[in-house]
Design a protein around this motif. Structure first.
Motif, PDB file in Angstrom:
ATOM      1  N   THR A   1       1.193  -0.893  -0.024  1.00 20.11           N
ATOM      2  CA  THR A   1      -0.115  -0.151  -0.370  1.00 20.11           C
ATOM      3  C   THR A   1       0.675   1.192  -0.173  1.00 20.11           C
ATOM      4  N   ASN A   2       0.573   2.244  -0.795  1.00 17.09           N
ATOM      5  CA  ASN A   2       1.635   3.447  -0.932  1.00 17.09           C
ATOM      6  C   ASN A   2       0.443   4.499  -0.464  1.00 17.09           C
ATOM      7  N   VAL A   3       1.650   4.868   0.508  1.00 11.63           N
ATOM      8  CA  VAL A   3       0.833   5.743   1.755  1.00 11.63           C
ATOM      9  C   VAL A   3       2.105   7.698   1.743  1.00 11.63           C
ATOM     10  N   LEU A   4       1.138   8.251   0.858  1.00 15.42           N
ATOM     11  CA  LEU A   4       2.216   9.302   1.148  1.00 15.42           C
ATOM     12  C   LEU A   4       1.059  10.692   2.017  1.00 15.42           C
ATOM     13  N   PHE A   5       1.969  10.866   2.994  1.00 13.64           N
ATOM     14  CA  PHE A   5       1.748  12.171   3.791  1.00 13.64           C
ATOM     15  C   PHE A   5       1.748  13.673   2.780  1.00 13.64           C
ATOM     16  N   VAL A   6       1.255  14.121   3.689  1.00  9.56           N
ATOM     17  CA  VAL A   6       0.809  15.683   3.324  1.00  9.56           C
ATOM     18  C   VAL A   6       1.086  16.274   4.511  1.00  9.56           C
ATOM     19  N   CYS A   7       1.069  17.856   3.993  1.00  7.20           N
ATOM     20  CA  CYS A   7       1.835  19.126   4.576  1.00  7.20           C
ATOM     21  C   CYS A   7       1.720  20.039   3.819  1.00  7.20           C
TER      22      CYS A   7
ATOM     23  N   THR B   1       9.093  13.594   9.280  1.00  6.90           N
ATOM     24  CA  THR B   1       8.164  13.032   9.966  1.00  6.90           C
ATOM     25  C   THR B   1       7.564  11.760  10.010  1.00  6.90           C
ATOM     26  N   ALA B   2       6.751  12.043  10.068  1.00  7.50           N
ATOM     27  CA  ALA B   2       5.529  11.037   9.181  1.00  7.50           C
ATOM     28  C   ALA B   2       6.022   9.803   8.489  1.00  7.50           C
TER      29      ALA B   2
ATOM     30  N   ALA C   1       5.902   7.787   1.595  1.00  9.50           N
ATOM     31  CA  ALA C   1       6.567   9.449   0.584  1.00  9.50           C
ATOM     32  C   ALA C   1       5.875  10.633   1.133  1.00  9.50           C
ATOM     33  N   SER C   2       6.709  11.267   0.917  1.00 11.41           N
ATOM     34  CA  SER C   2       5.842  12.775   1.552  1.00 11.41           C
ATOM     35  C   SER C   2       6.036  14.235   0.603  1.00 11.41           C
ATOM     36  N   ALA C   3       4.883  15.025   0.606  1.00 10.55           N
ATOM     37  CA  ALA C   3       5.146  16.260  -0.149  1.00 10.55           C
ATOM     38  C   ALA C   3       4.106  17.309   0.515  1.00 10.55           C
ATOM     39  N   GLY C   4       4.652  18.540  -0.264  1.00  6.04           N
ATOM     40  CA  GLY C   4       3.965  19.676   0.198  1.00  6.04           C
ATOM     41  C   GLY C   4       3.384  20.314  -0.752  1.00  6.04           C
TER      42      GLY C   4
ATOM     43  N   ALA D   1      -0.446   7.712  -4.648  1.00  8.79           N
ATOM     44  CA  ALA D   1      -1.009   7.029  -3.163  1.00  8.79           C
ATOM     45  C   ALA D   1      -2.464   5.799  -3.275  1.00  8.79           C
ATOM     46  N   ASP D   2      -1.900   5.232  -2.538  1.00  4.62           N
ATOM     47  CA  ASP D   2      -3.195   4.641  -2.507  1.00  4.62           C
ATOM     48  C   ASP D   2      -4.056   5.269  -1.383  1.00  4.62           C
ATOM     49  N   ILE D   3      -3.030   5.977  -0.319  1.00  4.62           N
ATOM     50  CA  ILE D   3      -4.121   6.825   0.995  1.00  4.62           C
ATOM     51  C   ILE D   3      -3.195   7.758   1.292  1.00  4.62           C
ATOM     52  N   ILE D   4      -3.644   9.451   0.884  1.00  2.72           N
ATOM     53  CA  ILE D   4      -3.571   9.651   1.409  1.00  2.72           C
ATOM     54  C   ILE D   4      -3.605  11.148   2.472  1.00  2.72           C
ATOM     55  N   ILE D   5      -2.636  11.565   3.230  1.00  5.34           N
ATOM     56  CA  ILE D   5      -2.635  11.616   4.940  1.00  5.34           C
ATOM     57  C   ILE D   5      -2.378  12.543   4.809  1.00  5.34           C
ATOM     58  N   VAL D   6      -3.571  13.772   4.945  1.00  7.50           N
ATOM     59  CA  VAL D   6      -3.070  14.834   5.166  1.00  7.50           C
ATOM     60  C   VAL D   6      -3.092  15.780   6.440  1.00  7.50           C
TER      61      VAL D   6
END
Length: 109
Positions: A2-8, A17-18, A31-34, A51-56
């Motif tokens: 599962t691909n998880v993308l953290f976004v701020c 950090t996540a 992965a992470s992005a802004g 991403a499969d899940i995008i966590i903002v």
């Protein structure tokens, strides 16, 4: 996997950090992005599609993704952690919040 993308906003503190915190979680790639123009890794159509899940971190990030990346959103789940932008990278309080809030959105071990 599962691909998880953290976004701020700037991809400087919260989302990196996540990403680092959950990098070794079984069954996921991170992965992470802004969302900001000056983000270290700017959010892109490719990352959203990956991403499969995008966590903002905040509702404004979800709104921006839903507006600006509508064509790249398919079946991704976009969830908001409600973590404000006043933490530095690796801040123990940020780590605590992420550890409490993120696992329920990840695949079971």
């Amino acid at each position: 996997m599962t691909n998880v993308l953290f976004v701020c906003s700037a991809n400087v503190d919260r989302s990196p950090t996540a990403e680092a915190l959950f990098r070794d979680h079984p069954g996921i790639e991170t992965a992470s992005a802004g969302t900001g123009n000056a983000a270290e890794t700017p959010l892109s159509d490719e990352l959203v599609a990956w991403a499969d899940i995008i966590i903002v971190m905040q509702p404004v990030h979800r709104q921006m993704i839903e507006q600006r990346f509508k064509s790249s959103l398919k079946a991704q789940r976009v969830v908001c952690l409600d973590i404000p932008d006043h933490y530095t990278r690796g801040d123990p309080e940020l780590v605590k919040l992420l550890t409490e809030r993120v696992p329920k959105f990840l695949p079971s071990r």
